[in-house]
Design a protein around this motif. Structure first.
Motif, PDB file in Angstrom:
ATOM      1  N   GLN A  11       0.828  -1.203   0.000  1.00  0.00           N
ATOM      2  CA  GLN A  11       0.000   0.000   0.000  1.00  0.00           C
ATOM      3  C   GLN A  11       0.862   1.252   0.000  1.00  0.00           C
ATOM      4  O   GLN A  11       0.471   2.274  -0.564  1.00  0.00           O
ATOM      5  CB  GLN A  11      -0.947   0.009   1.212  1.00  0.00           C
ATOM      6  CG  GLN A  11      -1.982   1.114   1.130  1.00  0.00           C
ATOM      7  CD  GLN A  11      -2.726   1.334   2.445  1.00  0.00           C
ATOM      8  OE1 GLN A  11      -2.227   1.014   3.522  1.00  0.00           O
ATOM      9  NE2 GLN A  11      -3.928   1.879   2.352  1.00  0.00           N
ATOM     10  N   GLY A  12       2.043   1.176   0.632  1.00  0.00           N
ATOM     11  CA  GLY A  12       2.977   2.300   0.586  1.00  0.00           C
ATOM     12  C   GLY A  12       3.413   2.608  -0.841  1.00  0.00           C
ATOM     13  O   GLY A  12       3.748   3.753  -1.160  1.00  0.00           O
ATOM     14  N   GLY A  13       3.424   1.595  -1.698  1.00  0.00           N
ATOM     15  CA  GLY A  13       3.743   1.819  -3.109  1.00  0.00           C
ATOM     16  C   GLY A  13       2.647   2.589  -3.820  1.00  0.00           C
ATOM     17  O   GLY A  13       2.920   3.509  -4.609  1.00  0.00           O
ATOM     18  N   TRP A  14       1.401   2.210  -3.551  1.00  0.00           N
ATOM     19  CA  TRP A  14       0.263   3.013  -4.059  1.00  0.00           C
ATOM     20  C   TRP A  14       0.411   4.468  -3.615  1.00  0.00           C
ATOM     21  O   TRP A  14       0.264   5.393  -4.416  1.00  0.00           O
ATOM     22  CB  TRP A  14      -1.058   2.407  -3.553  1.00  0.00           C
ATOM     23  CG  TRP A  14      -2.208   3.357  -3.497  1.00  0.00           C
ATOM     24  CD1 TRP A  14      -2.654   4.043  -2.408  1.00  0.00           C
ATOM     25  CD2 TRP A  14      -3.048   3.751  -4.594  1.00  0.00           C
ATOM     26  NE1 TRP A  14      -3.716   4.831  -2.739  1.00  0.00           N
ATOM     27  CE2 TRP A  14      -3.987   4.671  -4.083  1.00  0.00           C
ATOM     28  CE3 TRP A  14      -3.092   3.420  -5.944  1.00  0.00           C
ATOM     29  CZ2 TRP A  14      -4.976   5.276  -4.879  1.00  0.00           C
ATOM     30  CZ3 TRP A  14      -4.072   4.010  -6.743  1.00  0.00           C
ATOM     31  CH2 TRP A  14      -4.995   4.922  -6.215  1.00  0.00           C
ATOM     32  N   PHE A  15       0.724   4.656  -2.346  1.00  0.00           N
ATOM     33  CA  PHE A  15       0.891   6.026  -1.839  1.00  0.00           C
ATOM     34  C   PHE A  15       2.089   6.708  -2.511  1.00  0.00           C
ATOM     35  O   PHE A  15       2.023   7.882  -2.876  1.00  0.00           O
ATOM     36  CB  PHE A  15       1.074   6.015  -0.322  1.00  0.00           C
ATOM     37  CG  PHE A  15      -0.184   5.806   0.464  1.00  0.00           C
ATOM     38  CD1 PHE A  15      -1.308   6.583   0.242  1.00  0.00           C
ATOM     39  CD2 PHE A  15      -0.256   4.829   1.454  1.00  0.00           C
ATOM     40  CE1 PHE A  15      -2.479   6.408   0.979  1.00  0.00           C
ATOM     41  CE2 PHE A  15      -1.416   4.636   2.195  1.00  0.00           C
ATOM     42  CZ  PHE A  15      -2.535   5.420   1.959  1.00  0.00           C
ATOM     43  N   GLY A  16       3.179   5.975  -2.663  1.00  0.00           N
ATOM     44  CA  GLY A  16       4.379   6.573  -3.254  1.00  0.00           C
ATOM     45  C   GLY A  16       4.128   7.056  -4.680  1.00  0.00           C
ATOM     46  O   GLY A  16       4.612   8.131  -5.075  1.00  0.00           O
TER      47      GLY A  16
END
Lengths: 332, 332
Positions: free
Chosen positions: B213-218
């Protein structure tokens, strides 16, 4: 610590490893929970969320920093208070080095913990796993309970706030402290002590430095596992168990230090907590135990709040504590 | 890094400072909540708990370790995935050094974050402040979603579990991973991006390394604040926004790396997430941007799960990532 080592430490600390891990707790399994349709990431479509299944619950989180050249036989383990986490021991709310760093500089390996259901220890569904709801600490409550000023001195507007005269907590850091506060449960004493006992059994004996509710826990833990505590520092403990003569004898060889700030008389809850802790201390002494009272105002150090590790003289108090640990526990 | 520096790093890292702080969020005030009588510490009597008052909400937690001699111009900032915290980047669940440590050894200052409402970032009362309930991840769901094995391969009994053939996640660490999992909300994307943007503005440009999910945010953050991201690594992103031609041009100068493990075809949710991320990557390339695909299986590295920073070759993958960052972003 020699002068040359002090010079080195001023340039930082040489770290051998940073380990983190969870300890304790148990697996619980939920059944018969309704399945939900929820969006769980991004702006995608909903997907089924099934709460039925297995959870770890009751674990504690620990972060263990080891020095390349530790100067002491045992690490310092920090145990924070209620509504707080291990962040208590990191940078102060106004950005100065925290006790984690200061004790590393003093040559101690340092273990910082997040207690059960707080911070990185995680928390579990209620009422499904925990049977009570959490409690939340407001800015107003922390203002009063941390003894920054009279209740009437708190205002939403920063410039209008009126702290106690001589207050050492850095007022510009108050909102940063409020950002650290976490929810907590009030009915998990046994679960918490179980997890910390498992942690102590994993890492071996420590110098245990505790704050507030962590002090209450520390005074219970020393009775549970005296062989795992080389010294116990209780900073502003939120109460203390009754200490029987037999119990006192079991822990008489363990140095205890009680640390208190200023303005105790202004907040009835703290007068009561202190009374319980004083009784523990007096019983310990009466039965031959070792206890030291670091009552800061009576030593001429006025103005400390309930969070001396964040006050403007936090480094001075850290030095008093770390020097006491070193002096009291060094082997001849 | 010269050979002599490598020798030094094997003996640990020389740390200049460890800072932690919260950034972002806002103050909200609750009114008209009923007062409760609750026991809040020890075995004492109940005291009044008043939920009315002010709370910080929406903040992110950051832990910033600075080296005495950083070898790079910008720090690495780690952003974990859903149901997780910054612990993702600390020790692996089976006790090997985590990516925080490996990137420190590689000469980077390192910032580890806990996202809004997770871990040390804290969370707020619902339904009073958040208007939805949290989601919890079970051991069964993490077994399937982290692609450790087929759903049918999970069993309560450790010895009976059947992972995918060649699985690199250390199965003896599965329960330790389960102990890391935290509740999360699914409706806080804007709040989270706001807090991380405030964090980036505070610490300055970073190499942003994200997971799930941090990748989606990134991938959303690089569109928001391209001036604050020197390179972006997205490890197994849980989706990606649509990338328009205009947006691609704005971020074309920023190197992007997409990292994928094995068994994607076995889990439909990940096939879908990967498709969205592949479209982002292809659009970025088509419009002149820089993107690198580190598809581990197609490079002959088989068996990685959704959490390659915990798999048995985590150090090898960390080296691939850190060397790519260094190579791609070094100034001539």
């Amino acid at each position: 610590m020699s002068i040359s080592q002090t010079a080195v430490s001023r340039a930082g600390v040489s770290v051998a490893s940073i380990d983190s891990f969870h300890v304790g707790g148990e697996v619980v399994k939920l059944h018969d929970q309704p399945k939900l349709q929820m969006r769980v990431a991004g702006k995608g479509v909903a997907r089924e969320v099934d709460l039925n299944g297995s959870y770890m619950t009751g674990q504690v989180y620990a972060n263990h920093v080891r020095l390349n050249q530790s100067e002491h036989d045992f690490p310092v383990m920090f145990w924070h208070g209620g509504a707080m986490t291990g962040v208590t021991w990191e940078s102060t709310p106004d950005g100065r080095p925290g006790w984690q760093w200061l004790f590393l500089e003093a040559g101690y390996d340092v273990i910082v913990t997040d207690a059960v259901e707080r911070g990185r220890a995680s928390w579990s569904p209620y009422p499904q796993i925990y049977n009570t709801p959490p409690v939340f600490r407001t800015k107003e409550e922390s203002w009063a309970m941390y003894r920054f000023g009279p209740k009437s001195g708190y205002h939403d507007d920063v410039a209008s706030r009126v702290p106690f005269v001589g207050q050492r907590f850095p007022m510009k850091g108050f909102d940063a402290l409020a950002a650290q506060l976490v929810p907590r449960w009030t009915t998990h004493d046994d679960m918490t002590l179980d997890a910390y006992e498992a942690l102590l059994r994993k890492v071996g004996p420590v110098h245990l430095v505790t704050h507030s509710q962590g002090g209450w826990f520390g005074l219970n833990m020393v009775l549970r596992a005296p062989e795992l505590i080389k010294s116990l520092v209780v900073i502003e403990p939120a109460g203390a168990p009754h200490l029987s003569k037999d119990d006192a004898k079991r822990i008489a060889h363990i140095p205890h230090m009680f640390v208190w700030g200023d303005y105790i008389e202004d907040v009835p809850a703290w007068k009561n907590y202190r009374q319980a802790a004083d009784e523990f201390m007096i019983n310990l002494k009466d039965y031959g135990g070792q206890s030291e009272l670091l009552d800061l105002p009576s030593q001429g150090i006025r103005g400390n709040s309930h969070v001396p590790m964040m006050d403007d003289n936090s480094a001075e108090i850290a030095a008093l504590v770390s020097e006491w640990i070193t002096r009291t526990t060094k082997t001849a």
